[in-house]
Design an enzyme around this catalytic site. Structure first.
Site, PDB file in Angstrom:
ATOM      1  N   CYS A 116      -3.141  -0.435  -2.142  1.00 56.54           N
ATOM      2  CA  CYS A 116      -4.254   0.537  -2.144  1.00 56.54           C
ATOM      3  C   CYS A 116      -3.810   1.934  -1.722  1.00 56.54           C
ATOM      4  O   CYS A 116      -4.539   2.908  -1.939  1.00 56.54           O
ATOM      5  CB  CYS A 116      -5.374   0.041  -1.249  1.00 56.54           C
ATOM      6  SG  CYS A 116      -6.054  -1.519  -1.848  1.00 56.54           S
ATOM      7  N   HIS A 256     -10.049   5.779   0.469  1.00 60.34           N
ATOM      8  CA  HIS A 256      -9.918   4.583  -0.369  1.00 60.34           C
ATOM      9  C   HIS A 256     -11.213   3.784  -0.265  1.00 60.34           C
ATOM     10  O   HIS A 256     -11.788   3.651   0.816  1.00 60.34           O
ATOM     11  CB  HIS A 256      -8.714   3.772   0.132  1.00 60.34           C
ATOM     12  CG  HIS A 256      -8.638   2.404  -0.459  1.00 60.34           C
ATOM     13  ND1 HIS A 256      -8.618   2.193  -1.807  1.00 60.34           N
ATOM     14  CD2 HIS A 256      -8.583   1.176   0.128  1.00 60.34           C
ATOM     15  CE1 HIS A 256      -8.554   0.888  -2.041  1.00 60.34           C
ATOM     16  NE2 HIS A 256      -8.530   0.254  -0.884  1.00 60.34           N
ATOM     17  N   ASN A 286     -13.454  -2.195  -5.247  1.00 59.41           N
ATOM     18  CA  ASN A 286     -12.127  -1.710  -4.859  1.00 59.41           C
ATOM     19  C   ASN A 286     -11.191  -1.825  -6.070  1.00 59.41           C
ATOM     20  O   ASN A 286     -10.817  -2.932  -6.462  1.00 59.41           O
ATOM     21  CB  ASN A 286     -11.623  -2.559  -3.687  1.00 59.41           C
ATOM     22  CG  ASN A 286     -10.246  -2.122  -3.195  1.00 59.41           C
ATOM     23  OD1 ASN A 286      -9.576  -1.313  -3.826  1.00 59.41           O
ATOM     24  ND2 ASN A 286      -9.834  -2.679  -2.069  1.00 59.41           N
TER      25      ASN A 286
END
Ligand code: UT7
Length: 331
Positions: A116, A256, A286
């Site tokens: 990520c 994020h 996500n």
């Protein structure tokens, strides 16, 4: 303090596949509810690819969008960096596939694996090539097809992720504009909190690895949650402090998108203006390396990211990997 001079983002492009997987769809697949998912994560829906669509396909669409907005021919790109944890295959790199599909000649490039945090790591890596004068036009892409590595019988993990991509073009900046500074940190002690056990050299594919569901994402959600809340704030504070920037001076905070609660806790800890916090997890989930450029796009659509704005990017991901970037937005 490292004074990095200077690369700027001169264009942004994004792409998500059209197919939507909603929380209601998950209710039919596993023992979960829309209410649980929304309350615990903030996610309502995520986009996922159709069979046969790969990370390079999303990357190419996002790149075409960025190139068109800059009115730039793909052939002008000198280097291609693809941030991904779901490459089309282990090799060749997704960067090679993207280069070929875009028809770019004479460029080089590579994939960057930091889960990520991969987009902010790739952004910084690309910025170094521009800052040193090695390249004038670098394409940085964050693209992931998380649906290809999710166990859709695992309700705790599969509901979190979606597919998507974003691309930016980096070029030299003038004066004090563009990418200002970064703080990145990796911590391998957290490796087994979020990982895909098989498919690499340690556990090559066998019938047994497949039967044991080892080619899917495995996660200790609470361990990742705790680390993320602590560490994302920590790197941001370090970055702001050494650049003598107050959290209240940040015009646009782009974290994020892993969990609404992680974002809120980090924003509160930092003390950034509530209006500056960008959140689009509701619609995308996500998307791993795709979240930050997709959130940049949302910020622009909402009028929250404008030329001259001071921007803070922040990420935490598998590894663990953590990153924060400070930049002055120039488009
Ligand atoms: O980029 C980094 C990627 N990953 C992350 O950022 C993930 C970080 N972690 C999280 O976002 C959260 O830990 C989760 C959303 C994954 C889980 O939320 P939580 O509040 O930590 O829940 P939990 O794991 O403590 O589970 C609470 C309960 C459990 O049931 P029991 O043991 O209390 O009976 C779970 O089995 O919720 C259950 N549960 C679910 N229930 C309904 C877990 N997943 C689900 C689900 N639907 N989808």
């Amino acid at each position: 303090m490292s004074q990095l001079a200077r690369a700027q983002i001169t264009s942004l492009g994004t792409y998500v596949p059209p197919r939507i997987l909603s929380n209601r769809d998950f209710e039919k697949m596993v023992d979960t509810t829309d209410e649980w998912i929304v309350t615990r994560t903030g996610i309502r829906e995520r986009h996922i690819v159709d069979h046969g669509v790969a990370t390079s396909d999303l990357a190419v669409e996002a790149s075409r969008c960025a190139l068109a907005r800059r009115n730039m021919d793909a052939s002008e790109i000198e280097a291609i960096l693809v941030a991904t944890v779901t490459p089309d295959m282990l090799f060749p790199s997704t960067a090679c596939l993207v280069q070929h599909k875009l028809g770019i000649k004479g460029a080089w490039g590579f994939d960057l694996s930091a889960a990520c945090s991969a987009f902010v790591y790739a952004l910084q890596t690309g910025a170094q090539f521009v800052a040193t004068g090695a390249h004038k036009k670098v394409l940085v892409i964050g693209s992931d097809v998380m649906s290809s590595i999710l166990d859709y019988t695992d309700r705790a993990t599969s509901i979190l992720f979606g597919d998507g991509a974003g691309a930016v073009i980096l070029e030299p900046a003038e004066d004090d504009q563009g990418i200002i500074d970064f703080v990145h940190e990796i911590d391998g002690a957290g490796g087994c909190s979020l990982y895909m056990p098989a498919g690499g050299s340690l556990h090559p594919a066998t019938h047994q690895t497949v039967d044991n569901r080892m080619h899917f994402v495995h996660q200790d959600g609470q361990a990742v949650f705790k680390y993320a809340v602590r560490k994302m704030g920590e790197v941001c504070e370090k970055l702001l402090s050494r650049n003598h920037v107050k959290a209240g001076d940040i015009d646009c905070f782009i974290p994020h998108q892993a969990n609404q609660r992680i974002i809120r806790a980090t924003a509160e800890r930092l003390g950034v203006k509530p209006d500056s916090v960008i959140m689009n997890i509701e619609h995308y989930g996500n998307t791993t390396a795709g979240t930050i450029p997709l959130a940049m796009e949302t910020a622009r659509e909402e009028g929250k990211l404008k030329k001259g704005d001071l921007v803070l990017l922040a990420s935490v991901g598998a590894g663990f990997t953590t990153g924060a970037t400070l930049l002055r937005w120039t488009i």
